[in-house]
Scaffold this motif. Structure first.
Motif, PDB file in Angstrom:
ATOM      1  N   SER A 245       0.996  -1.136   0.061  1.00  0.00           N
ATOM      2  CA  SER A 245      -0.058   0.150   0.051  1.00  0.00           C
ATOM      3  C   SER A 245       0.866   1.252  -0.002  1.00  0.00           C
ATOM      4  O   SER A 245       2.058   1.203   0.309  1.00  0.00           O
ATOM      5  CB  SER A 245      -0.965  -0.027   1.356  1.00  0.00           C
ATOM      6  OG  SER A 245      -1.698  -1.177   1.224  1.00  0.00           O
ATOM      7  N   MET A 246       0.333   2.332  -0.250  1.00  0.00           N
ATOM      8  CA  MET A 246       1.037   3.785  -0.255  1.00  0.00           C
ATOM      9  C   MET A 246       0.910   4.036   1.447  1.00  0.00           C
ATOM     10  O   MET A 246       0.240   4.513   1.884  1.00  0.00           O
ATOM     11  CB  MET A 246      -0.136   4.779  -1.138  1.00  0.00           C
ATOM     12  CG  MET A 246       0.271   4.560  -2.387  1.00  0.00           C
ATOM     13  SD  MET A 246       1.932   5.108  -3.302  1.00  0.00           S
ATOM     14  CE  MET A 246       1.702   6.686  -2.884  1.00  0.00           C
ATOM     15  N   LEU A 247       2.208   3.832   1.653  1.00  0.00           N
ATOM     16  CA  LEU A 247       2.640   4.195   3.288  1.00  0.00           C
ATOM     17  C   LEU A 247       4.018   4.696   3.299  1.00  0.00           C
ATOM     18  O   LEU A 247       4.944   3.821   2.915  1.00  0.00           O
ATOM     19  CB  LEU A 247       2.113   2.923   4.063  1.00  0.00           C
ATOM     20  CG  LEU A 247       2.707   3.041   5.605  1.00  0.00           C
ATOM     21  CD1 LEU A 247       1.979   4.163   6.265  1.00  0.00           C
ATOM     22  CD2 LEU A 247       2.490   1.787   6.075  1.00  0.00           C
ATOM     23  N   TYR A 248       4.075   5.762   3.794  1.00  0.00           N
ATOM     24  CA  TYR A 248       5.505   6.160   4.147  1.00  0.00           C
ATOM     25  C   TYR A 248       5.693   6.520   5.560  1.00  0.00           C
ATOM     26  O   TYR A 248       4.551   7.084   6.364  1.00  0.00           O
ATOM     27  CB  TYR A 248       5.747   7.710   3.594  1.00  0.00           C
ATOM     28  CG  TYR A 248       5.672   7.650   1.778  1.00  0.00           C
ATOM     29  CD1 TYR A 248       6.072   6.680   1.042  1.00  0.00           C
ATOM     30  CD2 TYR A 248       5.500   8.798   1.294  1.00  0.00           C
ATOM     31  CE1 TYR A 248       5.865   6.559  -0.108  1.00  0.00           C
ATOM     32  CE2 TYR A 248       5.070   8.792  -0.159  1.00  0.00           C
ATOM     33  CZ  TYR A 248       5.507   7.739  -0.823  1.00  0.00           C
ATOM     34  OH  TYR A 248       5.498   7.698  -2.233  1.00  0.00           O
ATOM     35  N   TYR A 277      11.226  11.895  -4.100  1.00  0.00           N
ATOM     36  CA  TYR A 277      12.216  11.370  -4.934  1.00  0.00           C
ATOM     37  C   TYR A 277      12.506   9.936  -4.968  1.00  0.00           C
ATOM     38  O   TYR A 277      13.297   9.292  -5.301  1.00  0.00           O
ATOM     39  CB  TYR A 277      13.573  12.090  -4.801  1.00  0.00           C
ATOM     40  CG  TYR A 277      13.665  13.533  -5.191  1.00  0.00           C
ATOM     41  CD1 TYR A 277      13.544  13.692  -6.927  1.00  0.00           C
ATOM     42  CD2 TYR A 277      13.316  14.588  -4.466  1.00  0.00           C
ATOM     43  CE1 TYR A 277      13.560  15.185  -7.130  1.00  0.00           C
ATOM     44  CE2 TYR A 277      13.259  15.953  -5.042  1.00  0.00           C
ATOM     45  CZ  TYR A 277      13.227  16.085  -6.201  1.00  0.00           C
ATOM     46  OH  TYR A 277      13.286  17.348  -6.578  1.00  0.00           O
ATOM     47  N   ALA A 278      11.643   9.267  -3.916  1.00  0.00           N
ATOM     48  CA  ALA A 278      11.820   7.786  -3.739  1.00  0.00           C
ATOM     49  C   ALA A 278      10.852   6.864  -4.623  1.00  0.00           C
ATOM     50  O   ALA A 278       9.948   7.537  -5.264  1.00  0.00           O
ATOM     51  CB  ALA A 278      11.584   7.393  -2.297  1.00  0.00           C
ATOM     52  N   PRO A 279      10.844   5.655  -4.982  1.00  0.00           N
ATOM     53  CA  PRO A 279       9.853   5.209  -5.644  1.00  0.00           C
ATOM     54  C   PRO A 279       8.514   4.983  -5.147  1.00  0.00           C
ATOM     55  O   PRO A 279       8.504   5.123  -3.786  1.00  0.00           O
ATOM     56  CB  PRO A 279      10.360   3.650  -5.549  1.00  0.00           C
ATOM     57  CG  PRO A 279      11.765   3.674  -5.236  1.00  0.00           C
ATOM     58  CD  PRO A 279      12.144   4.926  -4.373  1.00  0.00           C
ATOM     59  N   ASP A 280       7.419   4.415  -5.800  1.00  0.00           N
ATOM     60  CA  ASP A 280       6.206   4.594  -5.229  1.00  0.00           C
ATOM     61  C   ASP A 280       6.040   3.310  -4.497  1.00  0.00           C
ATOM     62  O   ASP A 280       5.337   2.497  -5.073  1.00  0.00           O
ATOM     63  CB  ASP A 280       5.175   4.803  -6.515  1.00  0.00           C
ATOM     64  CG  ASP A 280       5.206   6.071  -7.089  1.00  0.00           C
ATOM     65  OD1 ASP A 280       5.649   7.153  -6.381  1.00  0.00           O
ATOM     66  OD2 ASP A 280       5.034   6.246  -8.384  1.00  0.00           O
ATOM     67  N   ALA A 281       6.445   3.268  -3.487  1.00  0.00           N
ATOM     68  CA  ALA A 281       6.255   1.992  -2.568  1.00  0.00           C
ATOM     69  C   ALA A 281       6.381   2.359  -1.113  1.00  0.00           C
ATOM     70  O   ALA A 281       6.763   3.377  -0.780  1.00  0.00           O
ATOM     71  CB  ALA A 281       7.493   0.908  -2.846  1.00  0.00           C
ATOM     72  N   ALA A 282       5.714   1.487  -0.248  1.00  0.00           N
ATOM     73  CA  ALA A 282       5.677   1.798   1.371  1.00  0.00           C
ATOM     74  C   ALA A 282       7.361   1.755   1.452  1.00  0.00           C
ATOM     75  O   ALA A 282       8.140   1.099   0.923  1.00  0.00           O
ATOM     76  CB  ALA A 282       4.939   0.492   1.954  1.00  0.00           C
ATOM     77  N   GLY A 283       7.572   2.272   2.566  1.00  0.00           N
ATOM     78  CA  GLY A 283       9.078   2.296   3.216  1.00  0.00           C
ATOM     79  C   GLY A 283       8.950   3.279   4.270  1.00  0.00           C
ATOM     80  O   GLY A 283       8.134   3.865   4.681  1.00  0.00           O
ATOM     81  N   VAL A 284      10.179   3.051   4.955  1.00  0.00           N
ATOM     82  CA  VAL A 284      10.481   4.107   6.156  1.00  0.00           C
ATOM     83  C   VAL A 284      11.836   4.722   5.954  1.00  0.00           C
ATOM     84  O   VAL A 284      12.820   4.059   5.342  1.00  0.00           O
ATOM     85  CB  VAL A 284      10.424   3.012   7.558  1.00  0.00           C
ATOM     86  CG1 VAL A 284      11.774   2.099   7.370  1.00  0.00           C
ATOM     87  CG2 VAL A 284      10.742   3.791   8.798  1.00  0.00           C
TER      88      VAL A 284
END
Length: 514
Positions: A245-248, A277-284
């Motif tokens: 999901s879209m989650l930052y 500037y990051a890819p379109d993916a969840a991340g921390v």
């Protein structure tokens, strides 16, 4: 609820335009006053107590940023500020951010663009008003209220520290940090509920609803820095569950005292911006990973804007795509601030929108053929996805313009040819012709080649030489007079063109050697 607005600008036309062309009442605002410089603005703010102040940057006596600084040194809380600036003034944004200002409008102000910004501000004011009306009756609500005040600049003291220490588990924390969770609006409620369930059993953790789609988590950390906090464990689980999901998740810099949690909040907000500037993916992402990587507020906006708009005007789809790729490379190379890029994209979309036939009568943000200006100010857009929307906008606009030009081209070429036939003897150019028929000169030139089988210059010279041949056969005018009469100011050019068209000189032609 309606909120009061004060307008400050030293240009009377700019003030009049904002008053006339923005539907304040429909957007939930009412104008309470106007003035032309920062000194008057300070006086009116004290007198009128506006909820929102929209101010130009460059003004006499006291500019907009100096006025805001002076106000904030003496006052807290409202009003909110929106600064007006041109592209060349984006360096002012760095100063504005230090004052807590996140809203900008570019000059010239488009009513639709201003309406989008004002709707967002109205929502923020409504949220703030609701928060002020909430009475915290439980310890978690009390903690959230106290910490929210610290996040928004309230100064802490020993009395506040004592209140916080009285909350369960707060005194035992060795350090504090803040994480920001951002997701799409439709997922926010679900995500918030799951986060609350994961953190429910742990003390010294407070959840705070911030702006739309943004959740703040303030948590205590163990005194032993080698231990992982319970909040970080829970967020790790959350990230796994929502990996598709879209989650930052952006973690700020830890602080040793909860009274300084605003520092963690500011560093977390700065960290969150780097997902752009990051890819379109969840991340921390943590603050220590981006610390020192400052964004740029200066870039060659004129070149980028002109390249994209010229491609649309020329109906050059490949050129538009190439210009967009170059813009993306430029933004990435210079790490231009996300809010600056968003303003650039929004402004460009409105400029493209204006080029589409019928857009001026659409009465909104969607044109007659489905050309849309998306709401991107608060949306979770990375650079790639944002420019993807801009690509779709440009492609759709070019498609509509090509269809419109094809529809009009047949009839208009007849009119153009008739005009050339009537004015060939004058100082006629493709630029002059384009101004008469309101067409881009490059497009006009290509259209004439396509329909007539020759360039405009070839057509013009052909008409002039035909007229000259007629005069040579039926008049006794001098050659120089004939050259001037058919449109040649330069006699040498006339001779050259006549010989090229008729394969002999004008004297030979007059003598009947043809």
């Amino acid at each position: 609820m309606k909120y009061k607005v004060l307008l400050i600008d030293d240009e009377p036309s700019a003030l009049e335009g904002m008053q006339l062309w923005i539907n304040w009442e429909e957007l939930g605002f009412e104008l309470c006053g106007t003035c032309g410089n920062g000194r008057e603005g300070l006086q009116l703010m004290k007198q009128l107590q506006p909820d929102l102040v929209i101010t130009d940057v460059n003004m006499p006596l006291m500019n907009g940023l100096e006025m805001i600084e002076a106000w904030q040194q003496q006052n807290t809380g409202r009003p909110k500020f929106v600064i007006l600036s041109g592209y060349s003034e984006f360096e002012y944004a760095r100063t504005a951010i230090s004052y807590g200002i996140s809203h900008y409008l570019l000059k010239p102000v488009f009513p639709e663009e201003a309406a989008e910004e004002l709707r967002e501000i109205h929502q923020e004011l409504e949220q703030e008003e609701s928060r002020r009306m909430i009475h915290e009756i439980a310890s978690e609500e009390e903690a959230a209220a106290l910490i929210r005040g610290l996040l928004y600049g309230k100064k802490g003291d020993q009395a506040l520290q004592n209140q916080l220490d009285a909350l369960p588990g707060f005194r035992e924390a060795g350090a504090w940090n803040l994480c920001l969770l951002q997701t799409v609006p439709e997922l926010y409620a679900e995500l918030r509920g799951r986060t609350a369930s994961l953190l429910a059993a742990y003390p010294a953790i407070v959840m705070i609803d911030l702006e739309a789609g943004l959740l703040g988590i303030v948590y205590g950390m163990p005194a032993d820095s080698r231990e992982v906090s319970r909040a970080e464990e829970a967020l790790s689980v959350l990230l796994q569950e929502y990996s598709g999901s879209m989650l930052y998740i952006a973690a700020g810099a830890p602080v040793t005292s909860l009274l300084c949690i605003e520092d963690s909040y500011c560093s977390a907000k700065e960290t969150l911006l780097h997902f752009f500037y990051a890819p379109d993916a969840a991340g921390v992402l943590t603050y220590r990973e981006i610390e020192g990587n400052a964004f740029s507020y200066s870039y060659d906006h004129i070149r980028l804007m002109d390249a994209l708009l010229d491609s649309v005007n020329l109906l050059d789809l490949d050129g538009y795509r190439q210009a967009l790729e170059e813009a993306e490379q430029s933004f990435r190379a210079q790490q231009v601030a996300p809010e600056v890029v968003k303003k650039f994209v929004i402004h460009l979309m409105y400029r493209i929108f204006e080029l589409v036939p019928g857009a001026e009568n659409s009465g909104g943000e969607q044109g007659p053929a489905g050309l849309e200006i998306p709401e991107i100010q608060q949306a979770m857009y990375s650079l790639s996805s944002l420019l993807g929307r801009l690509l779709s906008c440009g492609e759709r606009a070019i498609h509509l313009l090509v269809r419109e030009q094809n529809h009009k081209s047949h009839g208009i070429v007849q009119e153009i040819n008739r005009y050339i036939g009537e004015h060939y003897h004058e100082s006629l150019s493709i630029q002059k012709l384009a101004e008469v028929f309101f067409l881009h000169p490059v497009y006009l030139g290509q259209l004439l080649i396509k329909k007539n089988g020759m360039t405009f210059n070839e057509q013009l010279h052909q008409l002039r030489i035909q007229a000259a041949a007629h005069l040579l056969r039926g008049s006794k005018l001098k050659l120089s007079e004939i050259a001037e009469r058919v449109g040649y100011a330069n006699y040498g050019q006339f001779l050259k063109r006549f010989e090229k068209e008729m394969h002999m000189g004008p004297s030979e032609y007059r003598q009947g050697k043809f």
